[in-house]
Design a protein around this motif. Structure first.
Motif, PDB file in Angstrom:
ATOM      1  N   MET A  10      31.068  23.262  38.565  1.00  9.98           N
ATOM      2  CA  MET A  10      32.212  24.320  38.422  1.00  9.98           C
ATOM      3  C   MET A  10      31.404  25.852  38.705  1.00  9.98           C
ATOM      4  O   MET A  10      30.409  25.981  38.295  1.00  9.98           O
ATOM      5  N   ILE A  11      32.183  26.304  39.685  1.00  6.07           N
ATOM      6  CA  ILE A  11      31.663  27.701  40.234  1.00  6.07           C
ATOM      7  C   ILE A  11      31.805  28.849  39.366  1.00  6.07           C
ATOM      8  O   ILE A  11      32.980  28.995  39.125  1.00  6.07           O
ATOM      9  N   LYS A  41      28.549  20.402  35.618  1.00  4.40           N
ATOM     10  CA  LYS A  41      27.305  21.230  36.067  1.00  4.40           C
ATOM     11  C   LYS A  41      27.948  22.677  36.377  1.00  4.40           C
ATOM     12  O   LYS A  41      29.071  22.777  37.142  1.00  4.40           O
ATOM     13  N   ILE A  42      27.314  23.732  35.721  1.00  2.00           N
ATOM     14  CA  ILE A  42      27.663  24.986  35.948  1.00  2.00           C
ATOM     15  C   ILE A  42      26.907  25.453  37.154  1.00  2.00           C
ATOM     16  O   ILE A  42      25.528  25.492  37.034  1.00  2.00           O
ATOM     17  N   VAL A  43      27.645  25.996  38.183  1.00  2.00           N
ATOM     18  CA  VAL A  43      27.188  26.642  39.375  1.00  2.00           C
ATOM     19  C   VAL A  43      27.344  27.914  39.432  1.00  2.00           C
ATOM     20  O   VAL A  43      28.346  28.584  39.217  1.00  2.00           O
ATOM     21  N   SER A  44      25.991  28.645  39.954  1.00  2.00           N
ATOM     22  CA  SER A  44      26.247  29.985  40.312  1.00  2.00           C
ATOM     23  C   SER A  44      25.449  30.139  41.845  1.00  2.00           C
ATOM     24  O   SER A  44      24.429  29.790  42.003  1.00  2.00           O
ATOM     25  N   PRO A  45      26.529  30.621  42.555  1.00  2.00           N
ATOM     26  CA  PRO A  45      26.089  30.857  43.925  1.00  2.00           C
ATOM     27  C   PRO A  45      24.563  31.429  44.092  1.00  2.00           C
ATOM     28  O   PRO A  45      23.961  31.123  44.874  1.00  2.00           O
ATOM     29  N   CYS A  46      24.186  32.355  43.207  1.00  2.00           N
ATOM     30  CA  CYS A  46      23.028  33.220  43.435  1.00  2.00           C
ATOM     31  C   CYS A  46      21.875  32.206  42.597  1.00  2.00           C
ATOM     32  O   CYS A  46      20.735  32.380  42.793  1.00  2.00           O
ATOM     33  N   GLY A  47      22.053  31.364  42.077  1.00  4.42           N
ATOM     34  CA  GLY A  47      21.242  30.454  41.259  1.00  4.42           C
ATOM     35  C   GLY A  47      20.889  31.014  39.748  1.00  4.42           C
ATOM     36  O   GLY A  47      20.119  30.266  39.096  1.00  4.42           O
ATOM     37  N   GLY A  48      21.317  32.187  39.440  1.00  7.83           N
ATOM     38  CA  GLY A  48      20.773  33.002  38.245  1.00  7.83           C
ATOM     39  C   GLY A  48      21.973  33.207  37.487  1.00  7.83           C
ATOM     40  O   GLY A  48      23.232  32.826  37.773  1.00  7.83           O
ATOM     41  N   PRO A  49      21.752  33.873  36.197  1.00  5.43           N
ATOM     42  CA  PRO A  49      23.081  34.361  35.313  1.00  5.43           C
ATOM     43  C   PRO A  49      23.824  35.331  35.784  1.00  5.43           C
ATOM     44  O   PRO A  49      23.581  35.821  36.901  1.00  5.43           O
ATOM     45  N   LEU A  50      25.242  34.974  35.513  1.00  4.36           N
ATOM     46  CA  LEU A  50      26.430  35.918  35.956  1.00  4.36           C
ATOM     47  C   LEU A  50      27.038  36.322  34.729  1.00  4.36           C
ATOM     48  O   LEU A  50      27.450  35.361  33.842  1.00  4.36           O
TER      49      LEU A  50
END
Length: 323
Positions: A10-11, A41-50
């Motif tokens: 999930m983006i 899985k929680i996905v962040s395009p930047c790989g960090g917290p949003l």
């Protein structure tokens, strides 16, 4: 050895909507007595917290590398309709679809899929409020503005907000069957399937007045007498015009034929009566000027994709004693 759970990626995106994020999270993170259904899985395009729109921050499981092995990739809404996804995200979505994963755009999430070129030549759905904007930006997409969700070529898109739940439950049915989807729906206290499409939720106002004073007076008369039968000749005489002149003036002022305007106004009246009274359908048809209850039901079903009874059940203040 037990079969691995389908992986859902999930983006999360900048300033994401907590509601749109929570809908697929609740469904795909649900756990039945038999166990979990998906590996979320929680996905962040930047790989960090949003950060969300306000006061919430998501800490992801990882970056776009998680998309590469997901069975289902979900974009839950979109933060800015004029902003395409970063190239890295668009490419990850395209790769996921190319290898056979389901790629899902909930509500405005359809924009992310469309910007990535995945929906070209395909049917898709999004929130009805974005119809004109979406069609202008993506003319090659076959937008279905009545569907609660659309599944074509492993690309799944949904209408606005609540339709995201319908869409996610549909995905559960696709993977596990109706019995399991019904169980998930019961735990969330929601119906496992809703009839009709988003046409029943779209505001369809009728202009109260036009720039033609004569036609305005006539429209007021028609609204006050919507239950009566009207003819073009009779209304032309009332407006002191010839039939041809009246037809031209009416069309220019309202953008409709007389028949279409009357049907539109009569349907608006029936909606009000279904929502605010317990009158039987037959009486409502009469008060709104439909010649028969059958004609009323046919027009209503064609416009809103649900029956008058279902409309009342969804939007009515009370349940009718006789229907």
């Amino acid at each position: 050895m037990s079969k691995p759970l389908p992986v859902v990626a999930m983006i999360a995106y900048p300033s994401f909507s907590p509601f749109h994020f929570a809908v697929p999270y609740l469904v795909f993170n649900s756990e039945l007595p038999e166990g979990r259904l998906f590996d979320l899985k929680i996905v962040s395009p930047c790989g960090g917290p949003l950060a969300a729109e306000r006061a919430l921050t998501v800490h992801p499981d990882g970056g776009l590398e998680l998309v590469e092995t997901a069975d289902i990739v979900v974009v839950p809404g979109w933060h800015d309709l004029a902003t395409p996804p970063e190239p890295e995200l668009a490419e990850a979505l395209a790769r996921a679809h190319a290898r056979g994963a389901h790629v899902v755009g909930l509500c405005y999430g359809a924009y992310a899929l469309a910007y990535a070129g995945l929906l070209d030549g395909k049917r898709a759905s999004t929130h009805w409020m974005a119809e004109q904007d979406f069609s202008r930006r993506f003319p090659r997409v076959k937008l279905d503005m009545n569907a609660l969700y659309v599944d074509e070529d492993w690309l799944i898109t949904s209408a606005g907000t609540g339709a995201g739940l319908d869409c996610c439950l549909y995905i559960v049915r696709e993977y596990y069957g109706s019995a399991t989807a019904n169980k998930v729906a019961r735990t969330m206290v929601i119906p496992p399937h809703r009839e009709g499409g988003q046409a029943q939720f779209i505001e369809q106002p009728v202009a109260v007045s036009t720039h033609d004073a004569q036609i305005n007076r006539l429209l007021d008369y028609l609204r006050e007498n919507i239950g009566s039968q009207h003819t073009i000749d009779g209304l032309a005489a009332r407006a002191a015009m010839s039939r041809r002149t009246f037809t031209r003036h009416f069309g220019k002022a309202t953008g409709m034929t007389l028949v279409d305007w009357l049907v539109n106004e009569r349907l608006r009246r029936t909606r009000d009566l279904l929502e605010t009274t317990t009158l039987p359908v037959e009486k409502i048809a009469e008060l709104a000027g439909f010649q028969t209850p059958v004609s009323f039901r046919q027009h209503f079903k064609k416009r809103f994709q649900v029956s008058p009874r279902d409309w009342r059940r969804t939007f009515g203040q009370e349940t009718a004693a006789v229907d």
